[in-house]
Design a protein around this motif. Structure first.
Motif, PDB file in Angstrom:
ATOM      1  N   ILE A   1       0.472   0.916  10.893  1.00  0.00           N
ATOM      2  CA  ILE A   1      -0.672   0.017  10.754  1.00  0.00           C
ATOM      3  C   ILE A   1      -0.336  -1.339  11.368  1.00  0.00           C
ATOM      4  CG2 ILE A   1      -1.476   1.175   8.663  1.00  0.00           C
ATOM      5  CD1 ILE A   1      -0.402  -1.185   7.042  1.00  0.00           C
ATOM      6  N   THR A   2      -1.345  -2.028  11.848  1.00  0.00           N
ATOM      7  CA  THR A   2      -1.124  -3.331  12.467  1.00  0.00           C
ATOM      8  C   THR A   2      -0.857  -4.396  11.412  1.00  0.00           C
ATOM      9  OG1 THR A   2      -3.454  -3.999  12.384  1.00  0.00           O
ATOM     10  CG2 THR A   2      -2.733  -2.700  14.303  1.00  0.00           C
ATOM     11  N   GLY A   3      -0.373  -5.543  11.872  1.00  0.00           N
ATOM     12  CA  GLY A   3      -0.162  -6.663  10.965  1.00  0.00           C
ATOM     13  C   GLY A   3      -1.449  -7.108  10.306  1.00  0.00           C
ATOM     14  N   LEU A   4      -2.558  -7.087  11.056  1.00  0.00           N
ATOM     15  CA  LEU A   4      -3.861  -7.459  10.494  1.00  0.00           C
ATOM     16  C   LEU A   4      -4.251  -6.511   9.359  1.00  0.00           C
ATOM     17  CD1 LEU A   4      -6.005  -8.292  13.663  1.00  0.00           C
ATOM     18  CD2 LEU A   4      -5.338  -9.887  11.857  1.00  0.00           C
ATOM     19  N   GLU A   5      -4.066  -5.223   9.586  1.00  0.00           N
ATOM     20  CA  GLU A   5      -4.412  -4.243   8.549  1.00  0.00           C
ATOM     21  C   GLU A   5      -3.531  -4.415   7.318  1.00  0.00           C
ATOM     22  OE1 GLU A   5      -5.970  -0.508  11.321  1.00  0.00           O
ATOM     23  OE2 GLU A   5      -3.820  -0.849  11.066  1.00  0.00           O
ATOM     24  N   ALA A   6      -2.248  -4.667   7.541  1.00  0.00           N
ATOM     25  CA  ALA A   6      -1.332  -4.876   6.416  1.00  0.00           C
ATOM     26  C   ALA A   6      -1.733  -6.116   5.620  1.00  0.00           C
ATOM     27  CB  ALA A   6       0.105  -5.017   6.921  1.00  0.00           C
ATOM     28  N   CYS A   7      -2.100  -7.176   6.327  1.00  0.00           N
ATOM     29  CA  CYS A   7      -2.519  -8.416   5.666  1.00  0.00           C
ATOM     30  C   CYS A   7      -3.760  -8.174   4.815  1.00  0.00           C
ATOM     31  CB  CYS A   7      -2.782  -9.494   6.711  1.00  0.00           C
ATOM     32  SG  CYS A   7      -3.210 -11.107   6.009  1.00  0.00           S
ATOM     33  N   LYS A   8      -4.731  -7.454   5.352  1.00  0.00           N
ATOM     34  CA  LYS A   8      -5.961  -7.159   4.601  1.00  0.00           C
ATOM     35  C   LYS A   8      -5.661  -6.336   3.359  1.00  0.00           C
ATOM     36  CE  LYS A   8      -9.035  -7.293   8.636  1.00  0.00           C
ATOM     37  NZ  LYS A   8      -9.860  -6.484   9.561  1.00  0.00           N
TER      38      LYS A   8
ATOM     39  N   GLU B   1      10.334  -3.563   9.003  1.00  0.00           N
ATOM     40  CA  GLU B   1       9.884  -3.348  10.375  1.00  0.00           C
ATOM     41  C   GLU B   1       8.479  -2.801  10.494  1.00  0.00           C
ATOM     42  OE1 GLU B   1      12.789  -1.088  12.503  1.00  0.00           O
ATOM     43  OE2 GLU B   1      14.293  -2.708  12.428  1.00  0.00           O
ATOM     44  N   SER B   2       7.787  -2.556   9.383  1.00  0.00           N
ATOM     45  CA  SER B   2       6.430  -2.004   9.464  1.00  0.00           C
ATOM     46  C   SER B   2       5.549  -2.591   8.382  1.00  0.00           C
ATOM     47  CB  SER B   2       6.468  -0.481   9.331  1.00  0.00           C
ATOM     48  OG  SER B   2       6.794  -0.113   7.996  1.00  0.00           O
ATOM     49  N   GLY B   3       4.242  -2.486   8.593  1.00  0.00           N
ATOM     50  CA  GLY B   3       3.290  -2.953   7.599  1.00  0.00           C
ATOM     51  C   GLY B   3       3.381  -2.162   6.313  1.00  0.00           C
ATOM     52  N   GLU B   4       3.621  -0.864   6.427  1.00  0.00           N
ATOM     53  CA  GLU B   4       3.750  -0.022   5.240  1.00  0.00           C
ATOM     54  C   GLU B   4       4.949  -0.467   4.389  1.00  0.00           C
ATOM     55  OE1 GLU B   4       1.736   2.515   8.410  1.00  0.00           O
ATOM     56  OE2 GLU B   4       3.360   1.032   8.316  1.00  0.00           O
ATOM     57  N   GLU B   5       6.073  -0.750   5.055  1.00  0.00           N
ATOM     58  CA  GLU B   5       7.260  -1.226   4.334  1.00  0.00           C
ATOM     59  C   GLU B   5       6.999  -2.584   3.683  1.00  0.00           C
ATOM     60  OE1 GLU B   5      11.296   0.140   6.414  1.00  0.00           O
ATOM     61  OE2 GLU B   5       9.908  -0.795   7.842  1.00  0.00           O
ATOM     62  N   ALA B   6       6.231  -3.417   4.382  1.00  0.00           N
ATOM     63  CA  ALA B   6       5.917  -4.746   3.843  1.00  0.00           C
ATOM     64  C   ALA B   6       5.131  -4.636   2.541  1.00  0.00           C
ATOM     65  CB  ALA B   6       5.130  -5.557   4.870  1.00  0.00           C
TER      66      ALA B   6
END
Length: 310
Positions: free
Chosen positions: A66-73, A40-45
């Motif tokens: 963090i946003t999806g964009l930040e997680a992707c980066k 459910e979160s970018g950190e978990e991803a």
């Protein structure tokens, strides 16, 4: 090759979505196509991908933390996760938002509300591309004759396992193995029979190295190598002895050998005595030389004393 990649049931898609409703919709849409895990979160991803990399990520843009964009980066910045394709699932589909998706490293995006057929077709296409790329990468690292990994992949894995062992303070051990009197075998029986011997050696290596991180490699000609992460030298010696015994027990006729059958010799080294990858290889090779010098068909564990005798 692309058309041959039809079965995607073994592929893992990571869905990064904090809406329970959207989670259910996407899981139902993809149920017959692939396996879907949900966070459910970018950190978990990021944590999930570092533990077990999925084949594809479906990433919501707006997430808690963090946003999806930040997680992707962040995923793109890490060597171990940079090759995982990311598709954004978002209602932000304007031109500037699309540009941000591409800049973050995404391979595609799917608009909300979700259209089931579009979702399935996009996911299917990118999973096929990913699986095809994995197959091509695997072929480039596999020795065509024996089916074990090649020298190129050995060099890559040696550096990677050595660094990981240093970080985790664990022992990396290796085996270098050479078929005894192989030139005489080829001269007597022919190169096609010699190829069969190398295939037999590879089968024994695979049988004796079954842990997921263990790796068997064709090092060159009739020489093979085995990398054994998190393995003390005593255990590596035992594995090497099992390999030598296994080949001997095949009973492949070798009229030009004092043993009357095909045998091999092996040298074992570990980071217990080696300070870098090059030294680890050199020490295994030195131990192999000692095994040859002392009668072949045996395993020798490296000792600093061996260097004095060369």
């Amino acid at each position: 090759m692309f058309n041959d990649v039809d079965d995607l049931s073994d592929c893992k898609v990571l869905l990064v979505e904090d809406s329970v409703i959207n989670q259910k919709i996407i899981q139902v849409c993809l149920a017959d196509l692939c396996d879907v895990a949900v966070v459910e979160s970018g950190e978990e991803a990021i944590e999930y991908c570092l533990q077990s990399a999925p084949d594809l990520i479906l990433m919501d843009w707006i997430l808690t933390g963090i946003t999806g964009l930040e997680a992707c980066k962040l995923l793109q910045s890490k060597p171990s996760t940079a090759n995982i394709p990311v598709i954004f699932v978002t209602s932000n589909v304007g031109e500037s938002q699309q540009e941000e998706c591409w800049d973050a490293g995404a391979v595609d995006f799917i608009g909300k509300p979700i259209v089931a057929r579009t979702l399935v077709n996009r996911v299917k296409t990118h999973l096929k591309y990913k699986k095809q790329a994995d197959l091509l990468r695997e072929y480039s690292y596999v020795d065509g004759l024996t089916g074990v990994f090649n020298r190129r992949y050995f060099s890559q894995e040696m550096d990677r396992h050595y660094r990981q062992g240093q970080r985790a303070n664990t022992t990396l051990s290796m085996i270098i193995l050479d078929v005894d009197n192989f030139k005489k075998y080829n001269d007597h029986y022919g190169h096609l029979k010699g190829d069969d011997v190398l295939k037999s050696v590879a089968k024994v290596l695979k049988h004796c190295t079954r842990r997921p991180l263990d790796g068997a490699f064709r090092y060159g000609g009739e020489e093979f190598a085995v990398l054994l992460p998190n393995t003390p030298k005593e255990a590596a010696f035992e594995i090497a002895q099992n390999i030598i015994n296994g080949l001997h027990q095949l009973g492949i006729e070798h009229a030009e050998s004092p043993f009357d059958v095909v045998t091999a010799s092996a040298g074992v080294s570990s980071t217990h005595t080696a300070s870098d990858p090059a030294e680890l290889i050199k020490q295994a090779d030195t131990a192999l030389y000692e095994a040859k010098k002392n009668g072949r068909n045996r395993v020798i564990e490296f000792s600093p004393e061996h260097e004095k005798s060369i």
